[in-house]
Design a protein around this motif. Structure first.
Motif, PDB file in Angstrom:
ATOM      1  N   CYS A 268       1.074  -1.328   0.072  1.00 17.02           N
ATOM      2  CA  CYS A 268      -0.016   0.071  -0.129  1.00 17.02           C
ATOM      3  C   CYS A 268       0.759   1.155  -0.121  1.00 17.02           C
ATOM      4  O   CYS A 268       2.229   1.349   0.389  1.00 17.02           O
ATOM      5  CB  CYS A 268      -0.963  -0.042   1.211  1.00 17.02           C
ATOM      6  SG  CYS A 268      -0.274   0.115   2.612  1.00 17.02           S
ATOM      7  N   LYS A 269       0.291   2.433  -0.329  1.00 19.51           N
ATOM      8  CA  LYS A 269       1.001   3.485  -0.322  1.00 19.51           C
ATOM      9  C   LYS A 269       1.156   3.964   1.005  1.00 19.51           C
ATOM     10  O   LYS A 269       0.274   3.509   2.090  1.00 19.51           O
ATOM     11  CB  LYS A 269       0.335   4.690  -1.066  1.00 19.51           C
ATOM     12  CG  LYS A 269       0.123   4.512  -2.614  1.00 19.51           C
ATOM     13  CD  LYS A 269      -0.618   5.567  -3.375  1.00 19.51           C
ATOM     14  CE  LYS A 269      -0.610   5.466  -4.597  1.00 19.51           C
ATOM     15  NZ  LYS A 269      -1.163   6.478  -5.602  1.00 19.51           N
ATOM     16  N   LYS A 272      -1.789   4.880   4.476  1.00 17.85           N
ATOM     17  CA  LYS A 272      -3.133   4.046   4.086  1.00 17.85           C
ATOM     18  C   LYS A 272      -3.703   3.836   5.519  1.00 17.85           C
ATOM     19  O   LYS A 272      -2.974   3.188   6.386  1.00 17.85           O
ATOM     20  CB  LYS A 272      -3.230   2.900   3.269  1.00 17.85           C
ATOM     21  CG  LYS A 272      -3.107   3.276   1.753  1.00 17.85           C
ATOM     22  CD  LYS A 272      -4.124   4.271   1.306  1.00 17.85           C
ATOM     23  CE  LYS A 272      -4.232   4.847  -0.108  1.00 17.85           C
ATOM     24  NZ  LYS A 272      -5.543   5.351  -0.573  1.00 17.85           N
ATOM     25  N   GLU A 276      -9.203   2.079   5.159  1.00 15.38           N
ATOM     26  CA  GLU A 276      -9.041   2.271   3.612  1.00 15.38           C
ATOM     27  C   GLU A 276      -8.649   0.556   3.132  1.00 15.38           C
ATOM     28  O   GLU A 276      -9.074   0.257   2.030  1.00 15.38           O
ATOM     29  CB  GLU A 276      -8.153   3.207   2.998  1.00 15.38           C
ATOM     30  CG  GLU A 276      -8.328   4.736   3.413  1.00 15.38           C
ATOM     31  CD  GLU A 276      -7.377   5.695   3.085  1.00 15.38           C
ATOM     32  OE1 GLU A 276      -7.699   6.573   2.103  1.00 15.38           O
ATOM     33  OE2 GLU A 276      -6.314   5.695   3.653  1.00 15.38           O
ATOM     34  N   LYS A 279     -11.625  -1.701   3.363  1.00 14.41           N
ATOM     35  CA  LYS A 279     -12.525  -1.642   2.363  1.00 14.41           C
ATOM     36  C   LYS A 279     -12.212  -2.197   1.140  1.00 14.41           C
ATOM     37  O   LYS A 279     -13.029  -2.872   0.413  1.00 14.41           O
ATOM     38  CB  LYS A 279     -13.035   0.037   2.211  1.00 14.41           C
ATOM     39  CG  LYS A 279     -13.861   0.098   1.082  1.00 14.41           C
ATOM     40  CD  LYS A 279     -14.066   1.961   1.059  1.00 14.41           C
ATOM     41  CE  LYS A 279     -15.212   2.036   0.142  1.00 14.41           C
ATOM     42  NZ  LYS A 279     -15.651   3.437   0.034  1.00 14.41           N
ATOM     43  N   PHE A 280     -11.055  -2.070   0.751  1.00 11.51           N
ATOM     44  CA  PHE A 280     -10.450  -2.647  -0.500  1.00 11.51           C
ATOM     45  C   PHE A 280     -10.266  -4.047  -0.306  1.00 11.51           C
ATOM     46  O   PHE A 280     -10.720  -4.791  -1.209  1.00 11.51           O
ATOM     47  CB  PHE A 280      -9.080  -1.950  -0.894  1.00 11.51           C
ATOM     48  CG  PHE A 280      -8.534  -2.797  -2.029  1.00 11.51           C
ATOM     49  CD1 PHE A 280      -8.877  -2.504  -3.496  1.00 11.51           C
ATOM     50  CD2 PHE A 280      -7.447  -3.859  -1.745  1.00 11.51           C
ATOM     51  CE1 PHE A 280      -8.430  -3.309  -4.466  1.00 11.51           C
ATOM     52  CE2 PHE A 280      -7.069  -4.392  -3.070  1.00 11.51           C
ATOM     53  CZ  PHE A 280      -7.168  -4.171  -4.380  1.00 11.51           C
ATOM     54  N   SER A 283     -13.763  -5.745  -0.417  1.00 14.77           N
ATOM     55  CA  SER A 283     -14.473  -5.827  -1.532  1.00 14.77           C
ATOM     56  C   SER A 283     -13.765  -6.991  -2.409  1.00 14.77           C
ATOM     57  O   SER A 283     -14.573  -7.832  -3.181  1.00 14.77           O
ATOM     58  CB  SER A 283     -14.178  -4.484  -2.195  1.00 14.77           C
ATOM     59  OG  SER A 283     -14.568  -4.438  -3.586  1.00 14.77           O
ATOM     60  N   GLY A 377      -6.287  -1.039  -6.270  1.00 13.85           N
ATOM     61  CA  GLY A 377      -7.363  -0.075  -6.079  1.00 13.85           C
ATOM     62  C   GLY A 377      -7.044   0.548  -4.985  1.00 13.85           C
ATOM     63  O   GLY A 377      -6.766   0.526  -3.890  1.00 13.85           O
ATOM     64  N   ASN A 378      -7.306   2.080  -5.042  1.00 12.52           N
ATOM     65  CA  ASN A 378      -7.394   3.122  -4.217  1.00 12.52           C
ATOM     66  C   ASN A 378      -5.831   3.027  -3.174  1.00 12.52           C
ATOM     67  O   ASN A 378      -5.931   3.204  -2.127  1.00 12.52           O
ATOM     68  CB  ASN A 378      -8.438   2.968  -2.972  1.00 12.52           C
ATOM     69  CG  ASN A 378      -8.433   4.119  -2.062  1.00 12.52           C
ATOM     70  OD1 ASN A 378      -8.291   5.223  -2.501  1.00 12.52           O
ATOM     71  ND2 ASN A 378      -9.154   3.904  -0.979  1.00 12.52           N
ATOM     72  N   GLY A 379      -4.687   2.804  -4.005  1.00 10.84           N
ATOM     73  CA  GLY A 379      -3.533   2.995  -3.395  1.00 10.84           C
ATOM     74  C   GLY A 379      -3.156   1.559  -2.554  1.00 10.84           C
ATOM     75  O   GLY A 379      -2.057   1.512  -1.783  1.00 10.84           O
ATOM     76  N   THR A 381      -2.684  -2.930  -3.112  1.00 14.51           N
ATOM     77  CA  THR A 381      -2.440  -3.947  -3.790  1.00 14.51           C
ATOM     78  C   THR A 381      -2.605  -5.109  -2.934  1.00 14.51           C
ATOM     79  O   THR A 381      -2.172  -5.027  -1.899  1.00 14.51           O
ATOM     80  CB  THR A 381      -1.120  -4.081  -4.821  1.00 14.51           C
ATOM     81  OG1 THR A 381       0.058  -4.247  -3.974  1.00 14.51           O
ATOM     82  CG2 THR A 381      -1.160  -2.819  -5.738  1.00 14.51           C
TER      83      THR A 381
END
Length: 394
Positions: A268-269, A272, A276, A279-280, A283, A377-379, A381
């Protein structure tokens, strides 16, 4: 086996039996297994004082039994009453929640002649604890659950021993009823099976599962996962706790049991948040029909070892968070989704897939399989890797 056990007694003779129970627990290696390596915490409670009764290590109960039980019931794994069963029933009745959450409750007469498994005999381990104490104290074990009385497989106990998550208690009840009634239940397992499959189950392949409800399926995936499993306010999947009516049980779907066998490789970035990341990941899990309870470990590169969001997310799932150096990741054999950009930033051409594979024991890597390669997605992986696993029958 158990981590915290409370024993309450009401007479001097009951105190003597409580002391014998305490010594039994202390002197038995069975209570220091791989799931609970530390010695259990055994607490003796005395409701009334007696001149010659044991004093060392005994906690006097000055409040009412109701107030005492209100404080102790939610925090123990097992509660043992030494006295009349009526006292136990009336004391615990206001605090019963569900077979998932309630502790095991045992009742022993003060002479130690009879040992009754009163509550949570299967999921709470009450029946096993009852047999253990009765055997060592020379008591008569009183167990009334139908599967035990008839010598049949208790599917919920078997699932617990294999560390399998039960997704739906209504389905578990339906399967148990079929077994008790003498039916043979189809059984499908995607992992290795050791031992002899009992006659109550008939092993079948996933492709030949019967269409009727009531089969037992052991896998990390479930085609109906979004329909059959409830979520709490944080999005974590939870087993349905209602046992349901007999009519509901007959209409329920197959019983899906989930092993902890999936490694979540993640990157991740910086910065994070756990929200966040959750959520990813959730999903992705829903998209892949993979149960969150199947996740046994979260893995990343050592550059992310102190990433607060990843650490917090691992704590939410109650799984280890492990990291590896770029050199270790690059040494892994196999094909991975490479990225020149990721390599320039981290030193490894892929983080999530390689980290997941690195977290598998080296001797098991050949049998590991990706359920999902790198997804972004959204920063964030992530990759999902299923490591080899097995269930056993004694």
């Amino acid at each position: 086996m158990k981590k915290r056990i409370a024993i309450i007694f009401f007479t001097e003779q009951g105190g003597s039996l409580a002391g014998k129970m305490l010594e039994t627990f202390r002197n038995t290696e069975q209570f220091s297994d791989e799931e609970c390596p530390e010695s259990p915490e055994i607490i003796l409670y005395r409701k009334m004082k007696f001149p010659d009764c044991m004093n060392q290590g005994v906690v006097d109960v000055s409040e009412s039994l109701h107030d005492w039980c209100a404080s102790i019931f939610p925090v123990v794994d097992a509660l043992i009453f030494i006295g009349a069963s009526g006292i136990a029933v009336r004391t615990i009745a206001p605090f019963l929640v569900s077979k998932i959450k309630d502790p095991a409750v045992l009742v022993a007469d003060e002479a130690g002649k009879h040992m009754i498994s009163l509550l949570s005999g299967h999921l709470g381990g009450g029946n096993e604890l009852n047999r253990f104490l009765a055997e060592r104290l020379g008591a008569d074990p009183v167990i009334t659950t139908a599967s035990d009385v008839r010598g049949k497989l208790a599917i919920d106990v078997w699932a617990q021993k294999n560390h399998l998550y039960i997704t739906d208690l209504t389905a578990a009840k339906a399967v148990a009823a079929r077994i008790v009634n003498g039916e043979t239940v189809p059984f499908c397992c995607e992992g290795r099976v050791s031992g002899q499959v009992p006659p109550e189950l008939k092993r079948v392949d996933a492709d030949t599962l019967p269409e009727q409800d009531g089969a037992v399926i052991v896998s990390v995936r479930n085609k109906q996962i979004s329909d059959r499993i409830q979520t709490d306010e944080q999005g974590m999947f939870r087993a349905k706790e209602s046992e349901g009516t007999d009519a509901a049980a007959k209409k329920c779907g197959n019983l899906h049991l989930v092993p902890r066998a999936v490694i979540l490789g993640i990157g991740c970035k910086k910065g994070k948040s756990a929200e966040e990341i959750r959520k990813f990941v959730f999903s992705l899990l829903r998209e892949q029909k993979v149960a969150p309870q199947s996740i046994c470990k979260i893995a990343s590169i050592d550059l992310k070892a102190k990433e607060a969001g990843l650490k917090a997310f691992a704590e939410e799932l109650a799984v280890p968070f492990v990291t590896f150096s770029a050199e270790k990741l690059n040494e892994l054999p196999g094909e991975y989704t490479s990225s020149a950009f990721v390599s320039s930033v981290t030193g490894a051409d892929n983080v999530c897939e390689r980290a997941a594979m690195a977290a598998v024991d080296s001797g098991e890597r050949e049998g590991a399989r990706f359920l999902c390669r790198k997804a972004a997605g959204n920063g964030v992986t992530a990759a999902l890797l299923e490591q080899p696993w097995e269930v056993f029958f004694e």
